[in-house]
Write a protein that holds these residues in place. Structure first.
Motif, short mmCIF file in Angstrom:
data_model
loop_
_atom_site.label_atom_id
_atom_site.label_comp_id
_atom_site.label_asym_id
_atom_site.label_seq_id
_atom_site.Cartn_x
_atom_site.Cartn_y
_atom_site.Cartn_z
N VAL A 97 0.82 -1.21 0.00
CA VAL A 97 0.00 0.00 0.00
C VAL A 97 0.85 1.26 0.00
CG1 VAL A 97 -1.69 1.32 1.32
CG2 VAL A 97 -1.87 -1.16 1.19
N ALA A 98 1.87 1.31 0.86
CA ALA A 98 2.53 2.59 1.09
C ALA A 98 3.88 2.72 0.38
CB ALA A 98 2.70 2.85 2.59
N PRO A 101 3.90 1.86 -4.53
CA PRO A 101 3.59 2.93 -5.49
C PRO A 101 4.71 3.96 -5.60
CG PRO A 101 1.78 2.60 -3.95
CD PRO A 101 2.92 1.78 -3.46
N LEU A 102 5.60 3.99 -4.63
CA LEU A 102 6.64 5.02 -4.62
C LEU A 102 7.98 4.51 -5.10
CD1 LEU A 102 5.77 6.61 -1.21
CD2 LEU A 102 5.30 7.50 -3.46
N LEU A 111 10.85 7.58 2.35
CA LEU A 111 11.07 7.68 3.79
C LEU A 111 9.94 8.45 4.46
CD1 LEU A 111 12.83 7.22 6.24
CD2 LEU A 111 14.06 9.30 5.71
N ILE A 112 9.50 9.52 3.82
CA ILE A 112 8.40 10.30 4.40
C ILE A 112 7.15 9.46 4.47
CG2 ILE A 112 6.91 12.29 4.01
CD1 ILE A 112 9.36 13.72 2.84
N SER A 113 6.89 8.69 3.42
CA SER A 113 5.72 7.81 3.43
C SER A 113 5.84 6.79 4.56
CB SER A 113 5.60 7.11 2.09
OG SER A 113 4.55 6.19 2.11
N ILE A 115 7.43 7.19 7.40
CA ILE A 115 7.17 7.87 8.68
C ILE A 115 5.67 8.04 8.87
CG2 ILE A 115 7.49 10.03 9.92
CD1 ILE A 115 10.17 10.28 8.44
N GLY A 116 4.99 8.42 7.77
CA GLY A 116 3.54 8.54 7.85
C GLY A 116 2.90 7.22 8.24
N ALA A 117 3.37 6.14 7.63
CA ALA A 117 2.81 4.82 7.95
C ALA A 117 3.03 4.49 9.41
CB ALA A 117 3.46 3.76 7.06
#
Lengths: 322, 411
Positions: A97-98, A101-102, A111-113, A115-117
């Motif tokens: 999921v996180a 896609p990136l 990395l930002i995604s 941290i969000g996760a």
């Protein structure tokens, strides 16, 4: 000085227990870094998820009245397998999921995604437990076997749960070593870590191997979570942050991307932390004490990154673009 | 024509807020006027005039009726300033700083220690708390201290690659927090987890003037207004500095480093020095705002400077658009309003439902007495989830943010 010697065996034991836990968590960071060159910041939540699965299974057994009847060995096996399976699956889902896609976007975006996760999962767990149990601070039910101790010497009392942590961790680390180095799937993982493009030309399904890597790393994290819960009894959704960051330090200390390095780094960091926690206050006459042991890991991390960024066993990190 | 419509909208929303001073919705409408100002085509002079009208006249007058509005506005201002500071590091230079809150904490503690009796613990003579007149010198001093700590942190770690740098800055912030938390012994510098209070507020230097004109205000009504204008001034100055920097030699060097470090170095950009400068400038903004924050709060402790604050500010910058000044402002305002007003409002509304004992009947699903809604289910407590969602969704669907910088739009 006598005091320092007196507590030495106990400190060593505590350090070993911590070290094995860090080593198990560090494997998740290092394996994912190996294949994707990306810091899976949410791995600490995968670890906590394992601890929560463990407590839920135990509470379920307790409510159903099975806990007192079943053989404790079977109960432990069940808890560990459940924790590993669910954490592994969660790590795979997270990747799908996180992160997937990136893939291919700049390193910082992923990395930002992550941290969000990590933040999302912390509160997700809290929300779930709040609705389900009306509290998110959960206590592991006691297992009589685990609360026994073996007095080995006058100054060394070995709790059974410490033995459990050490034995399980050793067994799974050996298993992992065998899996990565002696099986075909392990060879595929190593191939993808070395060069994903060539690996895909050789017919290795890269996406599936990456998902599998997340599963294995997540399962190790989940195992660490269950052991953490069994050993320290109390878990909450936020208790992953400190162990997570320390395990990451351990992975970097050993040389990130390097599996034996993660094990070594975990042990070194665990021992260092146990020594710092016990001896800092003795050495400085109480001016600085155990309250700085959490800072200690960071200082170690900063020092390694400055002086030996490749870690104890690692190769030089390739210069990439951030 | 558009200007007239804008004016009507602003007048109407303010009128609503005047009539219903307790309504969150009315205040949100007032806040939305800034969004309109951003998007509606109108001559820049008109926009500037209307914006100034709302910020300088209408919002303070609303705040005089309901002090809560001013409090919200001050909080938004503080976060806007922080977001602008982080925007320089993350958006312009392209370095992910996960420990930005550390500089905020350093500024806050700088004034807290010397602006309260705390400093008497380690400096004999009973000089402390310093008189309010020292506030402004300390505001300037904090800029220097922030820049210095930023450079000191940057010096050893800036050679690290991006993702390692992020983790090290995170570690730095945790070390700073732990030090503030534990430095109550052997010598009591920070009073540990108990925190420091009372912290001296800035001087009311204009009070004699007000009295000269015959306006008598109590300090309690004067201070929120004073802080509002002070924060506004600081934010305004930060915006000017950032804008001037953005198109200068330095700003262009930063962006060159962000786009391609090696190419920038090859073109003669002193990479390490420029990165250090970016770190220092961002840190000095945060540190200056920290001084303001300490004076406004009167009490601070290490709890206010957790990792979550850093991530919150990061979420603001990313939501608005990395490298974009209007984006950072919009992101900061949006996230703060979401946190302080929307989520709290939702929590209160759910609480009301719970107590009203209404029974919700849904077709097919049966009926559900709302009084059984779990007490733990309070949206205001799940900020982390919101931050997390913002970060993931923005990264996947719109990594350039809501208001991306102009240059990127052209591409």
């Amino acid at each position: 000085m006598e005091l320092a010697l007196e507590i030495l065996p106990q400190v060593l034991l505590d350090g070993l227990v911590l070290g094995f836990m860090y080593a198990l968590i560090a494997l998740g960071y290092t394996m994912v870094y190996g294949v994707l060159e990306f810091i899976n910041f949410a791995h600490s939540e995968i670890f906590v998820l394992g601890a929560f699965v463990g407590v839920e299974v135990l509470l379920w057994l307790q409510d159903a009245g099975h806990l007192a009847v079943l053989h404790p060995g079977f109960v432990l096996l069940l808890v560990i397998v459940a924790g590993m399976a669910i954490s592994g699956l969660a790590a795979m889902a997270l990747e799908r999921v996180a992160y997937r896609p990136l893939r291919g976007s700049p390193r910082l975006v992923a990395l930002i995604s992550a941290i969000g996760a990590s933040f999302f999962l912390q509160d997700g767990l809290r929300l779930f437990e709040s609705l389900w149990r009306n509290t998110f601070y959960l206590n592991y039910p006691t297992l009589d076997v685990l609360d026994q101790t073996l007095p080995l010497a006058s100054n060394l009392v070995v709790p059974v749960k410490s033995l459990l942590v050490i034995a399980t961790a050793l067994l799974s680390l050996a298993g992992l070593h065998f899996f990565v180095n002696r099986t075909r799937v392990g060879a595929a993982i190593r191939a993808v870590a070395q060069d994903p493009e060539t690996a895909s030309l050789m017919g290795i399904p890269v996406n599936r191997v990456i998902a599998l890597t997340f599963f294995v790393g997540g399962a190790m994290g989940g195992l660490a979570g269950v052991l953490f819960g069994l050993h320290y009894s109390l878990v909450n959704p936020y208790s992953g942050f400190a162990p997570g960051i320390k395990a990451f330090t351990a992975a970097v200390l050993g040389g990130i991307g390097n599996i034996p390095g993660a094990m070594l780094g975990g042990m070194v960091l665990g021992l260092l932390e146990a020594f710092a926690g016990s001896y800092l206050s003795i050495l400085t006459d109480g001016a600085f004490g155990a309250e700085y042991k959490d800072v200690f890991a960071f200082v170690v991390l900063i020092a390694i990154l400055i002086f030996r960024p490749k870690g104890l066993l690692g190769e030089t990190v390739r210069e990439g673009r951030a | 024509m558009a200007a007239f419509g804008l004016l009507t909208y602003i007048a109407a929303s303010c009128w609503l807020a005047f009539i219903f001073p307790q309504s969150v919705l009315a205040f949100l409408l007032v806040e939305a006027s800034f969004l309109l100002l951003c998007y509606v085509p109108a001559p820049p002079k008109v926009k500037l005039f209307l914006g100034a009208l709302v910020l300088l006249v209408l919002l303070p007058s609303l705040g005089a009726i309901n002090g809560y509005y001013l409090e919200i506005a001050i909080q938004i201002g503080i976060y806007v300033a922080l977001a602008l500071g982080l925007n320089i590091v993350v958006g312009f230079v392209g370095l992910l700083n996960l420990g930005f809150v550390a500089f905020f904490a350093i500024g806050a503690y700088l004034w807290a220690i010397f602006g309260s009796p705390q400093a008497n613990e380690f400096i004999a003579g009973g000089f402390f708390p310093l008189s309010p007149n020292w506030f402004f010198p300390f505001l300037l001093l904090s800029i220097a201290v922030g820049a210095l700590t930023g450079a000191l942190l940057g010096l050893p770690v800036l050679r690290l690659r991006g993702d390692y740098l992020a983790i090290v800055t995170l570690g730095f912030a945790e070390v700073v927090r732990a030090v503030f938390n534990n430095l109550d012994k052997p010598i009591n510098f920070t009073n540990g987890p108990k925190g420091i209070s009372p912290i001296t507020k800035p001087p009311l230097f204009f009070k004699p003037w007000l009295e000269f004109f015959g306006w008598e205000f109590s300090d309690a009504t004067l201070y929120p207004m004073y802080f509002y204008f002070l924060v506004l001034l600081v934010v305004f100055m930060i915006i000017i500095v950032t804008r001037r920097l953005e198109d200068s030699r330095i700003g262009r060097a930063w962006k060159a480093i962000r786009e391609d470090e090696m190419a920038a170095a090859a073109m003669g950009v002193p990479v390490v020095r420029m990165k250090l400068l970016g770190f220092a400038v961002g840190a000095s903004f945060a540190s200056a705002v920290g001084v303001l924050f300490a004076a406004k709060q009167v009490f601070i402790n290490p709890e206010s400077f957790t990792f979550m604050e850093s991530i919150g500010v990061l979420a603001m910058v990313i939501l608005g658009g990395m490298g974009s000044i209007p984006g950072a402002i919009l992101g900061a305002a949006g996230v703060t309003i979401l946190n302080l007003q929307l989520l709290k409002g939702l929590s209160l509304w759910l609480n009301g439902l719970r107590q009203s004992g209404t029974i919700l009947t849904l077709p097919l699903l049966g009926s559900y007495p709302l009084s059984e809604l779990p007490v733990q289910f309070e949206p205001a407590k799940y900020e982390r989830m919101i931050f997390g969602l913002i970060l993931i969704l923005m990264m996947i669907f719109r990594p350039q943010g809501i208001l991306p910088p102009r240059r990127d739009q052209k591409r």
